[in-house]
Scaffold this active site. Sequence first.
Site, PDB file in Angstrom:
ATOM      1  N   GLY A  20       5.991  -0.481  15.504  1.00  0.00           N
ATOM      2  CA  GLY A  20       7.222   0.290  15.364  1.00  0.00           C
ATOM      3  C   GLY A  20       6.991   1.790  15.413  1.00  0.00           C
ATOM      4  N   ASP A  39      -4.462  -2.631  10.739  1.00  0.00           N
ATOM      5  CA  ASP A  39      -3.681  -3.600   9.973  1.00  0.00           C
ATOM      6  C   ASP A  39      -4.554  -4.826   9.710  1.00  0.00           C
ATOM      7  OD1 ASP A  39      -1.530  -5.525   9.121  1.00  0.00           O
ATOM      8  OD2 ASP A  39      -0.239  -3.870   9.767  1.00  0.00           O
ATOM      9  N   SER A  81       3.351   2.580   6.887  1.00  0.00           N
ATOM     10  CA  SER A  81       4.383   1.807   6.197  1.00  0.00           C
ATOM     11  C   SER A  81       3.668   0.862   5.239  1.00  0.00           C
ATOM     12  CB  SER A  81       5.223   1.004   7.192  1.00  0.00           C
ATOM     13  OG  SER A  81       5.913   1.846   8.077  1.00  0.00           O
ATOM     14  N   CYS A  84       5.696  -3.079   0.970  1.00  0.00           N
ATOM     15  CA  CYS A  84       6.871  -2.665   0.185  1.00  0.00           C
ATOM     16  C   CYS A  84       7.128  -3.564  -1.023  1.00  0.00           C
ATOM     17  CB  CYS A  84       8.103  -2.646   1.083  1.00  0.00           C
ATOM     18  SG  CYS A  84       8.567  -4.277   1.739  1.00  0.00           S
TER      19      CYS A  84
END
Length: 341
Positions: A20, A39, A81, A84
Site C-alpha cells: 500500500g 515484513d 504501518s 494495530c
Amino acid sequence: MSSARGQVMQVVEFYSGIGGMHYAIQESNINAKILAAIDINTVANNVYRHNFGNTPVWQREIGKISLKELQELNGDLYTMSPPCQPFTRLGKKADVNDARTSSFLHVIDLLIKMENPPKYILLENVKGFETSAARNALISALKQRNYSYQEFLLTPLQFGIPNSRLRYYIICTRDANLSFPTTEEVMMELPNFGQVSKVRCVSDFMENLTNHSIQSYFLPQSTIERFLKVLDVVKPDSQRSCCFTKSYFHYAEGTGSVLQITNPILDSNLNLKINDTSNDDNQLLQHLKLRYFTPREVANIHCFPVHFNFPENATKKQCYRLLGNSLNVHVASELLKLLIT
C-alpha cells in the site's frame, strides 16, 4: 540524503504488507527507489513480490533488524504501518504490553541510536494509537532527533472515497519545518487541501461480475436471517461504506459493509418487515441479493491501482485478511505530497 523531488528518494518500507505504501509513493509522483520492503508475513510478501518483482523483499522479523543493517540502507524516507491490534478494543488495548508492539519499539530504539536517521517518516495506524504509550515513545524519540511532525485522524470520505476507514497518521521531517503551521493537537483534516465537492458512489468501485462469478459472494440465507439487524447494508448509489476488517467474508457482523443489489421497490417493504421473522418475510429477504464486496472491490475502495492483483494461489480468505490489514493508498499519497514538498 535526497530530499528534493528531482532526486531519487531512498525508501525503507517497514511492515510493507501488500504494498500500500509503495503504491502511495507511486501515486504521489515522488521519484523514489524502495531499498527494502520488510515484513514477516509470508503470504503478504508473496503478494508484494507478485506486484513488485524488482523490489528487494526482506522476509524478516523487524524486531531483529540490527542498527548496522539499517544504517547501511541509509534511507531518506521510512514508511510504516505497525501492527494495530495492541491499540484496538478487540486487542484489549494492551499497548506496549502486547508482544506485537515489540518490533515497533525496536524501530524507535534504532531511530534514537542511528547516526543518520531518515529525513522523512510516514506512519499509519488505527484510531486509538494517538492515546497510546507506544505513540508517546515515538514522539519522545522524534523530539530527541529534532523532527518536526504533525498527527492526523483522517478518513477516505474526506477525499471523496465512500469509505469510513478512520485512521491515525503522522508525518515527520528532520532538521526542518513542515510546509504548514503545526500543532500539538491531532488534525482532523489536511491543511490547504480544500473541500471535496462530492463523495463518489459505491458503484464507481464495483466490478462488472457475471452471474456465475458473483454467486460465491452472496450471503447465505441463514446469515441474513441471523444478522440482518446488525449488517451494514449499502447500495450501488450509496456514498459510504464501513471499514473492511481482516475478518470480512469470514464473519458477517462488524467486519464491513455488504452490498444490496435488488429492486428498489422492495426497500420500503423491507424496512417495515426487518423485525419480523415470519415465513413471508424470509421470502422477501431472499430477494435482497445481499453480497460481500469482492477482494477487487475492496482493493478499489482502498485505491489500489487497477493493475494490482493477487497471485492465483491466494485464497479469498487470505485476500480479505491482507486487504483488511492494509491502508488507503490515496490518503497516504496525499500525506506524502504534504510531507515532501
